[in-house]
Design a protein around this motif. Structure first.
Motif, PDB file in Angstrom:
ATOM      1  N   ALA A 167       2.825   1.807  -6.435  1.00 44.73           N
ATOM      2  CA  ALA A 167       3.380   2.208  -7.728  1.00 44.73           C
ATOM      3  C   ALA A 167       4.265   3.443  -7.584  1.00 44.73           C
ATOM      4  CB  ALA A 167       2.249   2.480  -8.722  1.00 44.73           C
ATOM      5  N   LEU A 168       3.803   4.406  -6.796  1.00 47.27           N
ATOM      6  CA  LEU A 168       4.574   5.637  -6.590  1.00 47.27           C
ATOM      7  C   LEU A 168       5.921   5.334  -5.959  1.00 47.27           C
ATOM      8  CD1 LEU A 168       4.064   8.795  -6.860  1.00 47.27           C
ATOM      9  CD2 LEU A 168       3.757   8.741  -4.380  1.00 47.27           C
ATOM     10  N   ARG A 169       5.940   4.393  -5.011  1.00 48.56           N
ATOM     11  CA  ARG A 169       7.185   4.009  -4.340  1.00 48.56           C
ATOM     12  C   ARG A 169       8.190   3.454  -5.360  1.00 48.56           C
ATOM     13  NH1 ARG A 169       5.514  -0.176  -1.134  1.00 48.56           N
ATOM     14  NH2 ARG A 169       4.849   1.264   0.498  1.00 48.56           N
ATOM     15  N   ALA A 170       7.714   2.570  -6.216  1.00 52.37           N
ATOM     16  CA  ALA A 170       8.602   1.968  -7.207  1.00 52.37           C
ATOM     17  C   ALA A 170       9.117   3.006  -8.199  1.00 52.37           C
ATOM     18  CB  ALA A 170       7.870   0.852  -7.954  1.00 52.37           C
ATOM     19  N   GLU A 171       8.256   3.926  -8.591  1.00 48.11           N
ATOM     20  CA  GLU A 171       8.638   4.936  -9.579  1.00 48.11           C
ATOM     21  C   GLU A 171       9.649   5.939  -9.044  1.00 48.11           C
ATOM     22  OE1 GLU A 171       4.304   5.061 -11.894  1.00 48.11           O
ATOM     23  OE2 GLU A 171       4.933   6.731 -10.614  1.00 48.11           O
ATOM     24  N   ASN A 172       9.641   6.170  -7.732  1.00 49.30           N
ATOM     25  CA  ASN A 172      10.482   7.229  -7.162  1.00 49.30           C
ATOM     26  C   ASN A 172      11.612   6.709  -6.286  1.00 49.30           C
ATOM     27  OD1 ASN A 172       9.190  10.071  -7.815  1.00 49.30           O
ATOM     28  ND2 ASN A 172       7.505   8.627  -7.473  1.00 49.30           N
ATOM     29  N   PHE A 173      11.912   5.427  -6.406  1.00 53.31           N
ATOM     30  CA  PHE A 173      13.011   4.854  -5.638  1.00 53.31           C
ATOM     31  C   PHE A 173      14.327   5.551  -5.958  1.00 53.31           C
ATOM     32  CE2 PHE A 173      16.560   1.813  -5.469  1.00 53.31           C
ATOM     33  CZ  PHE A 173      16.563   1.532  -4.107  1.00 53.31           C
ATOM     34  N   LYS A 174      14.599   5.767  -7.233  1.00 54.43           N
ATOM     35  CA  LYS A 174      15.864   6.398  -7.632  1.00 54.43           C
ATOM     36  C   LYS A 174      15.905   7.879  -7.287  1.00 54.43           C
ATOM     37  CE  LYS A 174      16.973   3.179 -11.367  1.00 54.43           C
ATOM     38  NZ  LYS A 174      17.240   3.026 -12.826  1.00 54.43           N
ATOM     39  N   GLU A 175      14.745   8.445  -6.976  1.00 49.22           N
ATOM     40  CA  GLU A 175      14.683   9.867  -6.582  1.00 49.22           C
ATOM     41  C   GLU A 175      14.840  10.027  -5.075  1.00 49.22           C
ATOM     42  OE1 GLU A 175      14.668  11.985  -9.000  1.00 49.22           O
ATOM     43  OE2 GLU A 175      14.386  10.361 -10.454  1.00 49.22           O
ATOM     44  N   ASN A 176      15.081   8.920  -4.373  1.00 54.67           N
ATOM     45  CA  ASN A 176      15.305   8.925  -2.924  1.00 54.67           C
ATOM     46  C   ASN A 176      14.082   9.420  -2.148  1.00 54.67           C
ATOM     47  OD1 ASN A 176      17.035   8.369  -0.720  1.00 54.67           O
ATOM     48  ND2 ASN A 176      17.484  10.551  -0.480  1.00 54.67           N
ATOM     49  N   ILE A 177      12.898   9.069  -2.642  1.00 56.40           N
ATOM     50  CA  ILE A 177      11.654   9.440  -1.966  1.00 56.40           C
ATOM     51  C   ILE A 177      11.046   8.189  -1.350  1.00 56.40           C
ATOM     52  CG2 ILE A 177       9.311  10.353  -2.251  1.00 56.40           C
ATOM     53  CD1 ILE A 177      10.460  12.055  -4.563  1.00 56.40           C
ATOM     54  N   GLN A 178      10.847   8.225  -0.041  1.00 57.36           N
ATOM     55  CA  GLN A 178      10.275   7.096   0.685  1.00 57.36           C
ATOM     56  C   GLN A 178       8.754   7.202   0.689  1.00 57.36           C
ATOM     57  OE1 GLN A 178      11.271   4.259   1.994  1.00 57.36           O
ATOM     58  NE2 GLN A 178       9.224   3.819   2.795  1.00 57.36           N
ATOM     59  N   VAL A 179       8.090   6.076   0.479  1.00 59.19           N
ATOM     60  CA  VAL A 179       6.631   6.025   0.509  1.00 59.19           C
ATOM     61  C   VAL A 179       6.193   4.962   1.518  1.00 59.19           C
ATOM     62  CG1 VAL A 179       4.527   5.586  -0.806  1.00 59.19           C
ATOM     63  CG2 VAL A 179       6.448   6.798  -1.887  1.00 59.19           C
ATOM     64  N   SER A 180       5.433   5.383   2.509  1.00 54.49           N
ATOM     65  CA  SER A 180       4.966   4.483   3.569  1.00 54.49           C
ATOM     66  C   SER A 180       3.446   4.424   3.580  1.00 54.49           C
ATOM     67  CB  SER A 180       5.439   4.967   4.945  1.00 54.49           C
ATOM     68  OG  SER A 180       6.847   5.032   5.011  1.00 54.49           O
ATOM     69  N   ILE A 181       2.919   3.222   3.820  1.00 58.92           N
ATOM     70  CA  ILE A 181       1.476   3.047   3.984  1.00 58.92           C
ATOM     71  C   ILE A 181       1.227   2.506   5.388  1.00 58.92           C
ATOM     72  CG2 ILE A 181      -0.634   2.043   3.051  1.00 58.92           C
ATOM     73  CD1 ILE A 181       0.888   1.516   0.437  1.00 58.92           C
ATOM     74  N   VAL A 182       0.383   3.195   6.138  1.00 60.42           N
ATOM     75  CA  VAL A 182       0.085   2.807   7.518  1.00 60.42           C
ATOM     76  C   VAL A 182      -1.285   2.127   7.547  1.00 60.42           C
ATOM     77  CG1 VAL A 182      -0.157   3.603   9.891  1.00 60.42           C
ATOM     78  CG2 VAL A 182       1.390   4.810   8.326  1.00 60.42           C
ATOM     79  N   TYR A 183      -1.337   0.943   8.169  1.00 60.04           N
ATOM     80  CA  TYR A 183      -2.569   0.165   8.239  1.00 60.04           C
ATOM     81  C   TYR A 183      -3.030   0.006   9.687  1.00 60.04           C
ATOM     82  CZ  TYR A 183      -1.526  -1.182   3.391  1.00 60.04           C
ATOM     83  OH  TYR A 183      -1.268  -1.181   2.041  1.00 60.04           O
ATOM     84  N   PRO A 184      -3.766   0.984  10.225  1.00 54.56           N
ATOM     85  CA  PRO A 184      -4.288   0.825  11.591  1.00 54.56           C
ATOM     86  C   PRO A 184      -5.511  -0.093  11.615  1.00 54.56           C
ATOM     87  CG  PRO A 184      -4.167   3.145  10.902  1.00 54.56           C
ATOM     88  CD  PRO A 184      -4.073   2.304   9.683  1.00 54.56           C
ATOM     89  N   GLY A 185      -5.728  -0.697  12.782  1.00 58.76           N
ATOM     90  CA  GLY A 185      -6.982  -1.389  13.034  1.00 58.76           C
ATOM     91  C   GLY A 185      -7.920  -0.439  13.744  1.00 58.76           C
ATOM     92  N   PHE A 186      -8.660  -0.932  14.732  1.00 62.91           N
ATOM     93  CA  PHE A 186      -9.567  -0.065  15.481  1.00 62.91           C
ATOM     94  C   PHE A 186      -8.768   0.917  16.339  1.00 62.91           C
ATOM     95  CE2 PHE A 186     -12.723  -3.627  15.016  1.00 62.91           C
ATOM     96  CZ  PHE A 186     -13.667  -2.885  14.312  1.00 62.91           C
TER      97      PHE A 186
END
Length: 265
Positions: A167-186
């Motif tokens: 949601a944060l990524r979508a809300e701040n797209f026009k503000e040029n803010i990148q939002v990344s989610i990292v999904y590690p395993g073991f």
């Protein structure tokens, strides 16, 4: 990797993936802000990473006390004037059946993994929005894509992070803010040693899966590279874990039968 003179704030920086992220950011010339509860451990990480007082800031932080982080943000901005990357890495895990887990354990996990995480993001966000520049990342887990036995609270906290940051990524797209989610395993860290049992005590033992996982250094390298490139989702997992993500997405009924028999510790 374009990190020279960029300010990178890393939580959970005293050990494991966080410590490796500090070393990787330092290797690429970043100014690094290190946060965790253990100040002495952070001092050692600074030494090990070759950082200096000029390009580092030790900022002890207890994510369970999440009501307000405005003062800490001001401290960072006073020294480095801007925050280019915030990497929310701090967190705790769990190893207990839901039926045997006290509600206080769930409260602690959510306080650290979710509320502490998003509270720091919300404190940093205004400075990024005012500059119309910045990158926010959170280190989640493949357990944030599907629930597994013995991790009901941990998975719940990571699922919550995905919803918030998408949601944060979508809300701040026009503000040029990148939002990344990292999904590690073991990943081979002490996370299972410090995982909470149903009573709230630390497990104190290393999981088999954790002991043969990828190194924290490899995880940090791949995570930071993906964050700098501006990837929305970054998966760092072995073949079985990647297959489980796909199985859960496309064949949820089959996944439900498989996961109840899977070895997850």
């Amino acid at each position: 990797m374009q990190l020279a003179q960029k300010t990178v704030w890393i939580t959970g920086a005293s050990s494991g993936i966080g410590k490796a992220l500090v070393a990787e950011a330092a290797r690429h010339g970043a100014n690094v802000v290190l946060s965790a509860r253990d100040k002495a451990a952070l001092v050692q990480v600074v030494k090990d990473s070759g950082l200096t007082p000029a390009n580092s800031l030790i900022l002890p932080l207890d994510l369970s006390r999440y009501k307000k982080f405005d003062a800490e943000v001001k401290t960072v901005l006073k020294k480095f004037s801007k925050i280019d990357f915030l990497i929310n890495n701090g967190g705790i895990s769990q190893r207990s059946l839901a039926a045997e887990t006290q509600i206080q354990v769930y409260e602690e996990i959510m306080a650290v993994n979710y509320f502490g995480n998003i509270s720091l993001t919300l404190a940093v966000l205004p400075s990024m929005r005012s500059r119309r520049s910045g990158s926010i990342a959170t280190i989640s887990s493949v357990a944030g894509k599907f629930g597994t036995p013995y991790r009901s609270g941990y998975s719940a906290s990571k699922f919550a992070l995905s919803g918030f940051y998408e949601a944060l990524r979508a809300e701040n797209f026009k503000e040029n803010i990148q939002v990344s989610i990292v999904y590690p395993g073991f990943v081979k860290t002490n996370v299972s040693l410090n995982a909470r049992t149903g009573s709230g005590k630390k497990q104190g033992t290393m999981d088999t899966g954790q002991s043969v996982g990828i190194s924290a250094e490899e995880c940090a390298q791949r995570a930071l590279a993906g964050i700098v490139r501006g990837k929305n989702e970054i998966y760092i997992a072995g073949p079985k874990e990647r297959f489980a993500v796909l199985l859960h997405r496309f064949f949820p009924g089959l996944f439900a039968r498989v996961i109840r028999k899977a070895k997850v510790t």
